[in-house]
Design a protein around this motif. Sequence first.
Motif, PDB file in Angstrom:
ATOM      1  N   HIS A 172       0.857  -1.182   0.000  1.00  0.00           N
ATOM      2  CA  HIS A 172       0.000   0.000   0.000  1.00  0.00           C
ATOM      3  C   HIS A 172       0.898   1.238   0.000  1.00  0.00           C
ATOM      4  CE1 HIS A 172      -3.462  -2.578   0.804  1.00  0.00           C
ATOM      5  NE2 HIS A 172      -2.715  -3.173   1.719  1.00  0.00           N
ATOM      6  N   ILE A 173       0.814   2.005  -1.074  1.00  0.00           N
ATOM      7  CA  ILE A 173       1.670   3.169  -1.247  1.00  0.00           C
ATOM      8  C   ILE A 173       0.806   4.421  -1.303  1.00  0.00           C
ATOM      9  CG2 ILE A 173       3.422   4.261  -2.713  1.00  0.00           C
ATOM     10  CD1 ILE A 173       3.978   1.461  -3.898  1.00  0.00           C
ATOM     11  N   ASP A 174       1.150   5.401  -0.486  1.00  0.00           N
ATOM     12  CA  ASP A 174       0.427   6.679  -0.496  1.00  0.00           C
ATOM     13  C   ASP A 174       1.406   7.774  -0.070  1.00  0.00           C
ATOM     14  OD1 ASP A 174      -1.401   8.689  -0.606  1.00  0.00           O
ATOM     15  OD2 ASP A 174      -2.582   8.035   1.132  1.00  0.00           O
ATOM     16  N   LEU A 175       2.154   8.285  -1.034  1.00  0.00           N
ATOM     17  CA  LEU A 175       3.173   9.296  -0.764  1.00  0.00           C
ATOM     18  C   LEU A 175       2.838  10.574  -1.520  1.00  0.00           C
ATOM     19  CD1 LEU A 175       6.430   7.145  -1.008  1.00  0.00           C
ATOM     20  CD2 LEU A 175       5.316   7.959   1.078  1.00  0.00           C
ATOM     21  N   LYS A 176       3.019  11.700  -0.846  1.00  0.00           N
ATOM     22  CA  LYS A 176       2.808  13.012  -1.457  1.00  0.00           C
ATOM     23  C   LYS A 176       4.158  13.580  -1.906  1.00  0.00           C
ATOM     24  CE  LYS A 176      -1.605  13.018  -0.423  1.00  0.00           C
ATOM     25  NZ  LYS A 176      -1.665  11.704   0.227  1.00  0.00           N
ATOM     26  N   PRO A 177       4.161  14.456  -2.919  1.00  0.00           N
ATOM     27  CA  PRO A 177       5.419  15.037  -3.387  1.00  0.00           C
ATOM     28  C   PRO A 177       6.075  15.889  -2.302  1.00  0.00           C
ATOM     29  CG  PRO A 177       3.634  15.407  -4.968  1.00  0.00           C
ATOM     30  CD  PRO A 177       3.001  14.915  -3.707  1.00  0.00           C
ATOM     31  N   GLY A 178       7.407  15.992  -2.377  1.00  0.00           N
ATOM     32  CA  GLY A 178       8.134  16.864  -1.462  1.00  0.00           C
ATOM     33  C   GLY A 178       9.205  16.126  -0.680  1.00  0.00           C
ATOM     34  N   ARG A 179      10.090  16.897  -0.050  1.00  0.00           N
ATOM     35  CA  ARG A 179      11.173  16.344   0.753  1.00  0.00           C
ATOM     36  C   ARG A 179      10.610  15.854   2.081  1.00  0.00           C
ATOM     37  NH1 ARG A 179      16.544  16.201   0.610  1.00  0.00           N
ATOM     38  NH2 ARG A 179      17.773  16.264   2.536  1.00  0.00           N
ATOM     39  N   GLN A 180      10.918  14.617   2.421  1.00  0.00           N
ATOM     40  CA  GLN A 180      10.355  14.037   3.638  1.00  0.00           C
ATOM     41  C   GLN A 180      11.196  12.867   4.118  1.00  0.00           C
ATOM     42  OE1 GLN A 180       6.509  11.875   2.294  1.00  0.00           O
ATOM     43  NE2 GLN A 180       7.058  13.295   0.632  1.00  0.00           N
ATOM     44  N   ARG A 181      11.035  12.563   5.395  1.00  0.00           N
ATOM     45  CA  ARG A 181      11.755  11.438   5.994  1.00  0.00           C
ATOM     46  C   ARG A 181      10.848  10.213   5.975  1.00  0.00           C
ATOM     47  NH1 ARG A 181      16.430  11.939   8.442  1.00  0.00           N
ATOM     48  NH2 ARG A 181      17.263  10.309   9.807  1.00  0.00           N
ATOM     49  N   LEU A 182      11.254   9.180   5.263  1.00  0.00           N
ATOM     50  CA  LEU A 182      10.433   7.989   5.097  1.00  0.00           C
ATOM     51  C   LEU A 182      10.709   6.979   6.197  1.00  0.00           C
ATOM     52  CD1 LEU A 182      10.857   7.380   1.243  1.00  0.00           C
ATOM     53  CD2 LEU A 182       9.158   8.807   2.414  1.00  0.00           C
ATOM     54  N   ASN A 183       9.642   6.381   6.717  1.00  0.00           N
ATOM     55  CA  ASN A 183       9.826   5.258   7.630  1.00  0.00           C
ATOM     56  C   ASN A 183       9.984   3.982   6.798  1.00  0.00           C
ATOM     57  OD1 ASN A 183       7.243   4.332   6.857  1.00  0.00           O
ATOM     58  ND2 ASN A 183       6.242   5.388   8.575  1.00  0.00           N
ATOM     59  N   GLY A 184      10.073   2.837   7.463  1.00  0.00           N
ATOM     60  CA  GLY A 184      10.344   1.595   6.751  1.00  0.00           C
ATOM     61  C   GLY A 184       9.295   1.230   5.724  1.00  0.00           C
ATOM     62  N   GLU A 185       8.015   1.309   6.107  1.00  0.00           N
ATOM     63  CA  GLU A 185       6.935   0.959   5.184  1.00  0.00           C
ATOM     64  C   GLU A 185       6.888   1.928   4.012  1.00  0.00           C
ATOM     65  OE1 GLU A 185       2.067   0.320   5.195  1.00  0.00           O
ATOM     66  OE2 GLU A 185       3.130   0.849   7.036  1.00  0.00           O
ATOM     67  N   GLN A 186       7.082   3.210   4.273  1.00  0.00           N
ATOM     68  CA  GLN A 186       7.069   4.207   3.201  1.00  0.00           C
ATOM     69  C   GLN A 186       8.243   4.006   2.246  1.00  0.00           C
ATOM     70  OE1 GLN A 186       7.119   7.589   5.816  1.00  0.00           O
ATOM     71  NE2 GLN A 186       4.952   8.072   5.437  1.00  0.00           N
ATOM     72  N   ALA A 187       9.404   3.672   2.794  1.00  0.00           N
ATOM     73  CA  ALA A 187      10.583   3.446   1.956  1.00  0.00           C
ATOM     74  C   ALA A 187      10.363   2.268   1.019  1.00  0.00           C
ATOM     75  CB  ALA A 187      11.818   3.209   2.830  1.00  0.00           C
ATOM     76  N   ALA A 188       9.738   1.204   1.530  1.00  0.00           N
ATOM     77  CA  ALA A 188       9.448   0.044   0.676  1.00  0.00           C
ATOM     78  C   ALA A 188       8.536   0.447  -0.477  1.00  0.00           C
ATOM     79  CB  ALA A 188       8.817  -1.070   1.510  1.00  0.00           C
ATOM     80  N   GLY A 189       7.527   1.266  -0.192  1.00  0.00           N
ATOM     81  CA  GLY A 189       6.626   1.736  -1.248  1.00  0.00           C
ATOM     82  C   GLY A 189       7.334   2.635  -2.233  1.00  0.00           C
TER      83      GLY A 189
END
Length: 384
Positions: A172-189
Amino acid sequence: MLGGVRRIVWVLVAAAGLAAVVAPAAPFLSRYAAIPRKADGPVTVLLAGVDVDYDDSAAVWPWPAKAESYTTRTDTIMLTQVWPDGRVNILGVPRDSWVNMPGYGWGKINAANVHGGPDMLVRAVQTLTGVSVDAYALVSLNAIPALTEAAGGVTVDVGQAMKYDDNAGKLHIDLKPGRQRLNGEQAAGFLRFRHDNLGDIGRIARQQQFVSALGAQVRNPLNVWRLPMMVSAVDRNMKTNLTRAQVAALTGAALGGPQVRTFSVPGDFGYRGAASVWEVNQAALSALVRKEFRDPDDVRALGVAVVNTDAPDGAAGRLKARLEGLGYSNVWIASEPRGPAPTTVTGAAAARVLRDVGHGSVVDTPGVSGADVTVRLGSDTPAP
């Protein structure tokens, strides 16, 4: 007296803290611990992330993942060359690259691990690039979230909105544009997303962006205490044939601070039948490899012609297979008139190739046209 007791207590506290920090990396260190050393040349490691294999016979939905076997398709392929001075060159290989897999035939490179394991994958990459591979590391998809969490998150610029849901794959991927610090689940997406116009090529660019960002964090002295946890995160989700000496060389190179440069296999989108593939631009790839990945002191990158002059039948094929098993990436069998003769090796790097042939002598005679080194197998060739 009291001051001495305090000093002892502080030493014990510091030692306990150090042990707690290092403890996560203990399994890795027990296998690979060695004094970091300056290698004579680069160490080339093929990194590949493997797909999750789901149990479609399970009675629940979404299907649960099977135990990791490292036998599935490779979702990510990176040829990583680490030089003694800390330079790290990474070549991203699109998973849909149409290649000739030695021992199998033509197909998408991401299937090489399925058909012949990591050995076939290594041979396919060597055949494609002409770069000799020293070791491989197959990494589970679980490594990305674990590594990211161990690093305290990884900061990247998300270039576009990413929205995708795959219930079967539990992605499940739900990322918005922009500079941000990704956690583990977000990084996988972020690393797995490929549902845009660039598909796998855009994903490779994001993978390289992530690696560069992670490398920058590793170089920050304030993050030193995180390294054992990061090592542990990768180690428990990896299958590799790295040796202790290679790890020592990689560690020695890393001490200078990794300087990461990323490249991609050039080519264009195409079709083979109904299948969408990445058609490699071989001429452009060869030029890229010559400029950025060629180690002038590595004889395994030379063109080696093998001739059966007076050896048992099949000897040339057996030597070709053995040299390729040692990492030689450009070996072929040539034909010349047969006749009584001993084994000879000729060419500018003949003495170094002779060590891998195992018998014969160096001579100063013309070699096969187009070959850097020519091996002529004679009557002294051992029988199989």
